[in-house]
Design an enzyme around this catalytic site. Sequence first.
Site, PDB file in Angstrom:
ATOM      1  N   SER A  20      32.052  46.476  26.638  1.00 55.46           N
ATOM      2  CA  SER A  20      32.977  47.384  27.306  1.00 55.46           C
ATOM      3  C   SER A  20      34.248  46.679  27.792  1.00 55.46           C
ATOM      4  CB  SER A  20      32.245  48.073  28.464  1.00 55.46           C
ATOM      5  OG  SER A  20      32.998  49.134  28.975  1.00 55.46           O
ATOM      6  N   ASP A  23      44.313  40.297  19.669  1.00 53.28           N
ATOM      7  CA  ASP A  23      45.342  41.028  18.939  1.00 53.28           C
ATOM      8  C   ASP A  23      46.735  40.445  19.178  1.00 53.28           C
ATOM      9  OD1 ASP A  23      43.500  42.690  17.850  1.00 53.28           O
ATOM     10  OD2 ASP A  23      44.266  44.537  18.738  1.00 53.28           O
ATOM     11  N   LYS A  61      30.439  48.208  22.664  1.00 53.27           N
ATOM     12  CA  LYS A  61      30.526  49.448  23.451  1.00 53.27           C
ATOM     13  C   LYS A  61      32.003  49.786  23.655  1.00 53.27           C
ATOM     14  CE  LYS A  61      29.414  51.555  27.891  1.00 53.27           C
ATOM     15  NZ  LYS A  61      30.812  51.808  28.260  1.00 53.27           N
TER      16      LYS A  61
END
Length: 462
Positions: free
Chosen positions: A301, A312, A326
């Site tokens: 999460s 990224d 998740k």
Amino acid sequence: MFTRKMLASLIGVAALTALPLTGLSQGGSSERTSLEAEARLPLEDLRSFAKVFEQIRQGYVNEVDDSTLLEYAIKGMLQGLDPHSAYLDSRSFDDLQANTTGEFAGLGIEVGVEDDYITIITPMDDTPAERAGLRAGDVILRLAGKSMRGVSLDEAVEKMRGPVGSAVTLTIGRKGHKEPFDVTLKRDKVRVYSVRGEMLEDGYGYVRISQFQLDTGGDLMRAMKKLKQEGDIKGLVIDLRNNPGGVLQSSVEVVDAFLEDGLVVYTEGRNESSNLRYSASPGDVTNGAPLVVLINDGSASAAEIVAGALQDHRRAVVMGTDSFGKGSVQTVIPITDDRAIKLTTALYFTPKGRSIQAQGIKPDITVERVQVTRMDGVARTTEADLAGHLGNGNGGKESGAEDRKRAKAGNDDWYGRDNQVFEALNVLKGLNLYGHRAPVKSEESAAPVAKDQVARIRAEDL
């Protein structure tokens, strides 16, 4: 009492509310038939529910009151949606609030199970346990006069929590003491900090984020401030292993601490209020120092949001093993003062649009957690160990067997204790070394003395 009349009323209301509020027209029997069919579907389902409800009330082996049965029905309805939607009764709601805020009323000790007994891992700073002198390794033999042997960890934690100011007596077994002794403590508010930091080596820091609470962003900044007091940060390991996640906003704050700008995460759901975008603000707490993020299958999460965003943006090297996967957002919706539902309302996406749901974050460099032991071979001999060897041409310090022995001892701590942290440290050193090394562009960049020497050699050759 939940009577049949109440059930009939409920069925009637549900049938009315099932009618769509949009797309109605003034004519067309087929359209009316379609609407009537939609209205009948929930009616039949509610009748089935009423029949099951009544059968349980009348025929179950033990009598169960109506409010309990309805609570079970609510739980089942939410559990059928996905693994993370849930009904929170008063106890579960309290536990969620304690985990989110990092505050609870208790004794302030981290405990584990060892040899079937509850053992103290560490007393927390400025808590009743620390003030009473409890130590790591102490065994809790009894709590309030009841034996703790064989008690589960969850049950033990529940017994140690309670109202602020209430007293509880622990019977402690300690190495070096022949007899157990009693310690009486008064419960107090305990603050659990989600971030801790330390220096791995000179210039290379380590922060462990155990979960994302409301103040995790502030905890991180405080930990970084302490690390900076020990010297400049040349590289940082961010440990998110076995971090189950937590508050979304806190994960954004952690990423923001290491980015100057750019998208951190965005969420998409059915409702407009679930479609959100979070971006970083200027300022990097490390001034651009290299980062390594450690993850494993216990990173979930909010932890995956941090790893995915830094990956990224190419701000950090992600190491370890695949994360949990998740990628959904749960919203806690209070139903009463002490009860709520936790409902999945959106999916989150990394800055590049990746959904982590059921896939997880894949590390840039895979490093399994293993037990590493050093192979001791034949003692090595270098030039500096030979009798009568020449000294260093630049007058530098020689490196003999004793120096190598001390260097090896200094590295053995993380090398043997946690190979993933050790490998992360090595990557940081490499990034720092080559990221800050200025390339030599031409002969003109060489030292003046070297240029003169080259000129003289060339003249003599002529």
